[in-house]
Write a protein that holds these residues in place. Structure first.
Motif, PDB file in Angstrom:
ATOM      1  N   SER A  89       0.817  -1.196   0.000  1.00  8.77           N
ATOM      2  CA  SER A  89       0.000   0.000   0.000  1.00  8.77           C
ATOM      3  C   SER A  89       0.857   1.255   0.000  1.00  8.77           C
ATOM      4  O   SER A  89       0.482   2.272  -0.575  1.00  8.77           O
ATOM      5  CB  SER A  89      -0.915   0.014   1.233  1.00  8.77           C
ATOM      6  N   GLN A  90       2.002   1.187   0.664  1.00 11.44           N
ATOM      7  CA  GLN A  90       2.836   2.366   0.786  1.00 11.44           C
ATOM      8  C   GLN A  90       3.856   2.480  -0.339  1.00 11.44           C
ATOM      9  O   GLN A  90       4.443   3.545  -0.541  1.00 11.44           O
ATOM     10  CB  GLN A  90       3.562   2.358   2.133  1.00 11.44           C
ATOM     11  N   ALA A  91       4.070   1.411  -1.086  1.00 10.13           N
ATOM     12  CA  ALA A  91       5.063   1.447  -2.155  1.00 10.13           C
ATOM     13  C   ALA A  91       4.659   2.464  -3.213  1.00 10.13           C
ATOM     14  O   ALA A  91       3.559   2.425  -3.747  1.00 10.13           O
ATOM     15  CB  ALA A  91       5.199   0.068  -2.783  1.00 10.13           C
ATOM     16  N   GLY A  92       5.553   3.370  -3.504  1.00 14.26           N
ATOM     17  CA  GLY A  92       5.317   4.344  -4.555  1.00 14.26           C
ATOM     18  C   GLY A  92       4.424   5.502  -4.162  1.00 14.26           C
ATOM     19  O   GLY A  92       4.155   6.373  -4.990  1.00 14.26           O
ATOM     20  N   LEU A  93       3.937   5.525  -2.909  1.00 18.38           N
ATOM     21  CA  LEU A  93       3.088   6.626  -2.489  1.00 18.38           C
ATOM     22  C   LEU A  93       3.955   7.798  -2.040  1.00 18.38           C
ATOM     23  O   LEU A  93       4.169   8.019  -0.856  1.00 18.38           O
ATOM     24  CB  LEU A  93       2.145   6.181  -1.360  1.00 18.38           C
ATOM     25  N   GLU A  94       4.461   8.532  -3.001  1.00 17.76           N
ATOM     26  CA  GLU A  94       5.288   9.686  -2.668  1.00 17.76           C
ATOM     27  C   GLU A  94       4.420  10.784  -2.065  1.00 17.76           C
ATOM     28  O   GLU A  94       3.207  10.815  -2.253  1.00 17.76           O
ATOM     29  CB  GLU A  94       6.014  10.176  -3.917  1.00 17.76           C
ATOM     30  N   PRO A  95       5.023  11.701  -1.319  1.00 19.58           N
ATOM     31  CA  PRO A  95       4.241  12.747  -0.647  1.00 19.58           C
ATOM     32  C   PRO A  95       3.378  13.554  -1.606  1.00 19.58           C
ATOM     33  O   PRO A  95       3.760  13.834  -2.740  1.00 19.58           O
ATOM     34  CB  PRO A  95       5.323  13.621  -0.004  1.00 19.58           C
ATOM     35  N   ILE A  96       2.198  13.904  -1.148  1.00 19.37           N
ATOM     36  CA  ILE A  96       1.291  14.803  -1.854  1.00 19.37           C
ATOM     37  C   ILE A  96       1.495  16.195  -1.275  1.00 19.37           C
ATOM     38  O   ILE A  96       1.443  16.381  -0.060  1.00 19.37           O
ATOM     39  CB  ILE A  96      -0.179  14.380  -1.671  1.00 19.37           C
ATOM     40  N   ARG A  97       1.715  17.172  -2.119  1.00 15.47           N
ATOM     41  CA  ARG A  97       1.826  18.569  -1.674  1.00 15.47           C
ATOM     42  C   ARG A  97       0.744  19.377  -2.375  1.00 15.47           C
ATOM     43  O   ARG A  97       0.722  19.463  -3.595  1.00 15.47           O
ATOM     44  CB  ARG A  97       3.208  19.143  -1.994  1.00 15.47           C
ATOM     45  N   GLU A  98      -0.153  19.948  -1.593  1.00 14.76           N
ATOM     46  CA  GLU A  98      -1.218  20.790  -2.123  1.00 14.76           C
ATOM     47  C   GLU A  98      -1.420  21.963  -1.173  1.00 14.76           C
ATOM     48  O   GLU A  98      -1.758  21.782  -0.009  1.00 14.76           O
ATOM     49  CB  GLU A  98      -2.532  20.018  -2.266  1.00 14.76           C
ATOM     50  N   GLY A  99      -1.189  23.182  -1.694  1.00 16.11           N
ATOM     51  CA  GLY A  99      -1.333  24.347  -0.839  1.00 16.11           C
ATOM     52  C   GLY A  99      -0.403  24.244   0.351  1.00 16.11           C
ATOM     53  O   GLY A  99       0.795  23.980   0.206  1.00 16.11           O
ATOM     54  N   ARG A 100      -0.957  24.372   1.529  1.00 19.62           N
ATOM     55  CA  ARG A 100      -0.143  24.304   2.752  1.00 19.62           C
ATOM     56  C   ARG A 100      -0.002  22.882   3.289  1.00 19.62           C
ATOM     57  O   ARG A 100       0.629  22.664   4.320  1.00 19.62           O
ATOM     58  CB  ARG A 100      -0.757  25.202   3.825  1.00 19.62           C
ATOM     59  N   PHE A 101      -0.589  21.898   2.611  1.00 24.63           N
ATOM     60  CA  PHE A 101      -0.619  20.540   3.145  1.00 24.63           C
ATOM     61  C   PHE A 101       0.402  19.627   2.470  1.00 24.63           C
ATOM     62  O   PHE A 101       0.626  19.694   1.262  1.00 24.63           O
ATOM     63  CB  PHE A 101      -2.017  19.944   2.975  1.00 24.63           C
ATOM     64  N   VAL A 102       1.002  18.761   3.278  1.00 23.66           N
ATOM     65  CA  VAL A 102       1.911  17.723   2.804  1.00 23.66           C
ATOM     66  C   VAL A 102       1.445  16.413   3.430  1.00 23.66           C
ATOM     67  O   VAL A 102       1.329  16.308   4.652  1.00 23.66           O
ATOM     68  CB  VAL A 102       3.373  17.995   3.205  1.00 23.66           C
ATOM     69  N   VAL A 103       1.150  15.422   2.614  1.00 21.96           N
ATOM     70  CA  VAL A 103       0.688  14.115   3.091  1.00 21.96           C
ATOM     71  C   VAL A 103       1.737  13.080   2.713  1.00 21.96           C
ATOM     72  O   VAL A 103       2.143  12.995   1.554  1.00 21.96           O
ATOM     73  CB  VAL A 103      -0.674  13.746   2.478  1.00 21.96           C
ATOM     74  N   HIS A 104       2.170  12.288   3.686  1.00 21.78           N
ATOM     75  CA  HIS A 104       3.247  11.338   3.418  1.00 21.78           C
ATOM     76  C   HIS A 104       3.067  10.084   4.252  1.00 21.78           C
ATOM     77  O   HIS A 104       2.300  10.064   5.231  1.00 21.78           O
ATOM     78  CB  HIS A 104       4.608  11.983   3.722  1.00 21.78           C
ATOM     79  N   THR A 105       3.774   9.028   3.876  1.00 24.92           N
ATOM     80  CA  THR A 105       3.811   7.793   4.641  1.00 24.92           C
ATOM     81  C   THR A 105       5.149   7.702   5.368  1.00 24.92           C
ATOM     82  O   THR A 105       6.056   8.513   5.145  1.00 24.92           O
ATOM     83  CB  THR A 105       3.656   6.574   3.716  1.00 24.92           C
ATOM     84  N   SER A 106       5.279   6.696   6.216  1.00 23.41           N
ATOM     85  CA  SER A 106       6.535   6.508   6.938  1.00 23.41           C
ATOM     86  C   SER A 106       7.688   6.228   5.991  1.00 23.41           C
ATOM     87  O   SER A 106       8.852   6.513   6.306  1.00 23.41           O
ATOM     88  CB  SER A 106       6.401   5.349   7.931  1.00 23.41           C
ATOM     89  N   ALA A 107       7.363   5.659   4.816  1.00 18.67           N
ATOM     90  CA  ALA A 107       8.403   5.342   3.843  1.00 18.67           C
ATOM     91  C   ALA A 107       8.983   6.591   3.194  1.00 18.67           C
ATOM     92  O   ALA A 107      10.059   6.545   2.606  1.00 18.67           O
ATOM     93  CB  ALA A 107       7.843   4.418   2.764  1.00 18.67           C
ATOM     94  N   TYR A 108       8.258   7.722   3.305  1.00 17.99           N
ATOM     95  CA  TYR A 108       8.702   8.968   2.684  1.00 17.99           C
ATOM     96  C   TYR A 108       8.633  10.109   3.702  1.00 17.99           C
ATOM     97  O   TYR A 108       7.749  10.961   3.633  1.00 17.99           O
ATOM     98  CB  TYR A 108       7.840   9.309   1.475  1.00 17.99           C
ATOM     99  N   PRO A 109       9.549  10.150   4.664  1.00 17.49           N
ATOM    100  CA  PRO A 109       9.560  11.289   5.592  1.00 17.49           C
ATOM    101  C   PRO A 109       9.813  12.589   4.841  1.00 17.49           C
ATOM    102  O   PRO A 109      10.451  12.593   3.787  1.00 17.49           O
ATOM    103  CB  PRO A 109      10.712  10.955   6.551  1.00 17.49           C
ATOM    104  N   VAL A 110       9.290  13.695   5.369  1.00 19.18           N
ATOM    105  CA  VAL A 110       9.373  14.963   4.652  1.00 19.18           C
ATOM    106  C   VAL A 110       9.913  16.062   5.558  1.00 19.18           C
ATOM    107  O   VAL A 110       9.870  15.973   6.785  1.00 19.18           O
ATOM    108  CB  VAL A 110       7.986  15.394   4.116  1.00 19.18           C
TER     109      VAL A 110
END
Length: 312
Positions: A89-110
């Motif tokens: 589920s987490q493979a390839g789920l790179e962070p989403i950046r929209e406006g002031r929000f950043v959504v990420h998984t543990s596999a992609y710390p930001v």
């Protein structure tokens, strides 16, 4: 290690994928996900079905019937452990950046800027399609509403809780409720609230918008529903019944070719379209609720509007 779930994969076309995504009830006890394997190639899509038990012949036949273009193809069947599901589920789920929000998984710390808000959303027990375009589009639409004031917010079909979290960040003084038909999704949302230090969101297990807890908190001035086109159309009367006068309604989870049907369903309830964000095959809609209940509302709905002051 024993299998906790199973995955069945078949090739399909874009047209078949859209038909699967648009269907309200396929009578298959599985979570279905469609993926574009080759960008802009309408013939190179894939259907993945996730099941809680090993698929039998009847289930495989039903899945094959959804994708006629794959006739003669042997389905790929995989046994998954819980660990397999999380990693996949987490493979390839790179962070989403929209406006002031950043959504990420543990596999992609930001690393975030001072004016950004990050949310850690890892895979949990609940399955979720998590279409990137719809999630990002909803975040962008909410971010664009930041200059407006909302006091009472509800997120229908909250899934992981992400959009409710974004609303809580944007309007810290508002009351926020998040609902889902799936009790596991509500459990996952509670876990994500703790992981992201999000407080004061009321969580409710509810089918649609007519639960007692939802009615008790109405009217809402911001209503969010990132689900599917079929349920959005079916829920139009009940969503608008709990909306305040001129409330803002954000709808997503619908394919672009389904947008007009959804818009028509809400126009029939007196709503007007105020914004539309098209992201590839997906569309996010923003509508305004009417100043008073539509003629199709029940007498009880009309009385609630008068009692709650929803005539503006």
């Amino acid at each position: 290690m024993s299998a906790d779930s199973w995955k069945v994969s078949l090739p399909c076309t874009r047209a078949e994928a859209e038909a699967i995504d648009a269907a309200d009830d396929l009578a298959i006890d599985a979570v279905l996900m469609t993926t574009e394997e080759v960008e802009d190639d309408v013939e190179r899509w894939r259907l993945d079905a996730y099941l809680e038990s090993e698929p039998n012949e009847a289930t495989l036949a039903a899945l094959c019937a959804l994708v006629p273009s794959a006739a003669g193809t042997v389905p790929r069947i995989e046994a998954l452990t819980a660990q397999d599901w999380v990693a996949m589920s987490q493979a390839g789920l790179e962070p989403i950046r929209e406006g002031r929000f950043v959504v990420h998984t543990s596999a992609y710390p930001v690393t975030i800027a001072p004016d950004e808000r990050a949310f850690l959303i890892d895979a949990g027990q609940a399955f979720g399609t998590g279409h990137h375009q719809t999630t990002a589009g909803c975040l962008a639409m909410l971010d664009a509403l930041a200059g407006q004031r909302f006091a009472n917010v509800i997120d229908f079909g909250t899934g992981t809780g992400l959009l409710a979290f974004a609303a809580r960040h944007l309007w810290p003084e508002a009351r926020v409720m998040a609902t889902d038909i799936d009790p596991i999704a509500i459990e996952v949302t509670a876990e994500n609230m703790a992981a992201n230090h999000v407080a004061a969101i009321e969580l409710v297990v509810a089918d649609g918008a007519r639960a007692a807890e939802i009615d008790a908190r109405a009217p809402y001035d911001l209503l969010i529903a990132n689900i599917l086109a079929g349920p959005l159309v079916a829920m139009a009367p009940e969503v608008t019944a709990v909306a305040g006068a001129h409330a803002t309604i954000v709808l997503a989870g619908l394919l672009t070719n389904q947008a007009e049907a959804v818009i028509d369903a809400y126009r029939a309830q007196g709503c007007t379209l105020t914004a539309r964000d098209v992201r590839g095959d997906w569309t996010i809609l923003q509508l305004r609720a009417p100043a008073e209940p539509h003629a199709s509302a029940t007498s009880g709905d009309r009385e609630a509007w008068k009692t709650d002051g929803r005539f503006g």
